[in-house]
Design an enzyme around this catalytic site. Sequence first.
Site, PDB file in Angstrom:
ATOM      1  N   ASP A 206     -44.355  26.231 -27.137  1.00 32.56           N
ATOM      2  CA  ASP A 206     -45.291  26.241 -28.328  1.00 32.56           C
ATOM      3  C   ASP A 206     -46.861  26.743 -27.744  1.00 32.56           C
ATOM      4  O   ASP A 206     -47.800  26.860 -28.462  1.00 32.56           O
ATOM      5  CB  ASP A 206     -45.493  24.912 -28.905  1.00 32.56           C
ATOM      6  CG  ASP A 206     -44.301  24.569 -29.917  1.00 32.56           C
ATOM      7  OD1 ASP A 206     -43.597  25.375 -30.059  1.00 32.56           O
ATOM      8  OD2 ASP A 206     -44.286  23.218 -30.074  1.00 32.56           O
ATOM      9  N   GLU A 427     -33.926  30.546 -31.888  1.00 31.45           N
ATOM     10  CA  GLU A 427     -33.724  31.805 -31.403  1.00 31.45           C
ATOM     11  C   GLU A 427     -34.205  32.083 -30.154  1.00 31.45           C
ATOM     12  O   GLU A 427     -33.713  32.947 -29.505  1.00 31.45           O
ATOM     13  CB  GLU A 427     -34.165  32.857 -32.718  1.00 31.45           C
ATOM     14  CG  GLU A 427     -33.295  32.981 -33.891  1.00 31.45           C
ATOM     15  CD  GLU A 427     -33.831  31.841 -34.730  1.00 31.45           C
ATOM     16  OE1 GLU A 427     -33.497  31.838 -36.099  1.00 31.45           O
ATOM     17  OE2 GLU A 427     -34.976  31.068 -34.482  1.00 31.45           O
TER      18      GLU A 427
END
Length: 554
Positions: A206, A427
């Site tokens: 993140d 992913e």
Amino acid sequence: MTRISPLQKARYGYVPKLPPVLQDEIARIQAELGQPTEAVADREDLKRLFANTYGKPIATLTRGSNPEAGRRRTVGVILSGGPAPGGHNVICGLFDALKKANRESTLIGFKGGPSGILDDEWIEFTDSLINQYRNTGGFDIIGSGRTKIETPEQFAKALENAKKHGLDALVIIGGDDSNTNAALLAEYFVQQGAPIQVIGIPKTIDGDLKNEYIEASFGFDTATKVYAELIGNIARDAISSRKYWHFIRLMGRSASHIALECALQTHPNVCIVSEEVREKNMTLSQIVDQIVDAVVKRAAKGENFGVVLVPEGLIEFIPEVGALIDELNTLLAKEAEVFNRIDDPRERISWVKGKLSGNNQHVFSSLPETIQAQLLMDRDPHGNVQVSRIETEKLLIEMVSSRLKALKEEGAYKGKFSALNHFFGYEARCAFPSNFDADYCYALGFTAFVLIANGLTGYIAAIKNLARPAVEWKPMGIPLTMMMNMEKRHGKMKPVIRKALVDLEGAPFKRFATQRDAWATESAYVFPGAIQYYGPDDVCNQPTMTLKLEQGLE
């Protein structure tokens, strides 16, 4: 026998680059200590909680002398939280540095995250095991987990098992919460008179574990490159078929770093930045207006297609919804027993409506029932709304569609709107690390051991000058308490490492802000393609746009 791909075989041969100081003998690297430090906020509270480890100086690794470096050591390592590309290379760097200092030293891995040290589930790393995982993605070498060490019994058990193995040090690879745990363990071990050092490693795709000294968390580079490839592929499909608007939700619960970096790499028509939404006190309706404006303008040019990027945590940043979520988190922490006895979803919604205060009750009632239900799903381990379950992109599609229908009835819009939704998350978490992350993570592992060899505890490994070639990198140790403040968790104030949000005055956002109006109406898409591991530097060794812009190199 497990087959391995040709790429994995080739990556085994990649030799990560180290900054010059880490290429020396371990006994010739010393930690140069600076001045005492302070926390970012809540200093008096943190001084009380970290009486033994607060205020440590920044440690810069330089050439010098460290006679203690070569003694035999036993070091433990934990992978904590969600996977991020490069975790295996942190362990490889730690292993190689430890063995370089003394071949008799031992590295053990606690399996399944922090629970491994509590349950005493572990393995010893060997050369043959380590060699199978060099430059690979994933955390599968020992597994990961989200257990938090927080009760007195858990701290005591962690110490008991650390002593059982004769640990000299423990390295915790994780995000802000995991490194908060590292700080608490470091303090506890000193408090108990146990000479067990604790070092943290900054991990999170993140990108929200960063500050003046931690320029990037590992995994962010690879993850954004994977997502940018997918976004570019979708954008190319959009201009090929010319009939779909693609709404793409991206990872980033607490900050919009991923969305912003992907926007800089791909030039979507719309990218919502959560921090700007909060800063401007925008409502959900105003966000919808922004998207509708782009749709209408593009339709007038005959372009009934486009790409919209939405950060995963957007809904929490909308002030009116953020206030609602704050009250929900507190309410459901306090009344968990009563709430959990209600099985019917509609009854749960009704019960919550009756408990919420005025404006929050109004906002909650105005949301579609599907979003209401998602807000009330199981909490995460920290007691918060699981934002990744809230399908914000579907909510936006529904509201944009409704607004366009009204405009069509007024004659203000004559286009066609057909939307597809996507969520990019898992992913990228275990992708083969980019060359940047392979190098960075290996250097972080090496740095962690050198900090241990210099007798430090309560630090997080860091590398400065990341936007430049590895030959210019500067390894350091940053005191964990320096990055902390007090925040409300489970309805109580707790010490935590402060998350880094997108800086609206920073160079990455400013670059985006100057270009987004043009992107909204033009099809100015850029197609980054897949991560490349071999070839010219500008193809395979480039850091993120965020890093380059922050360091004035773009």
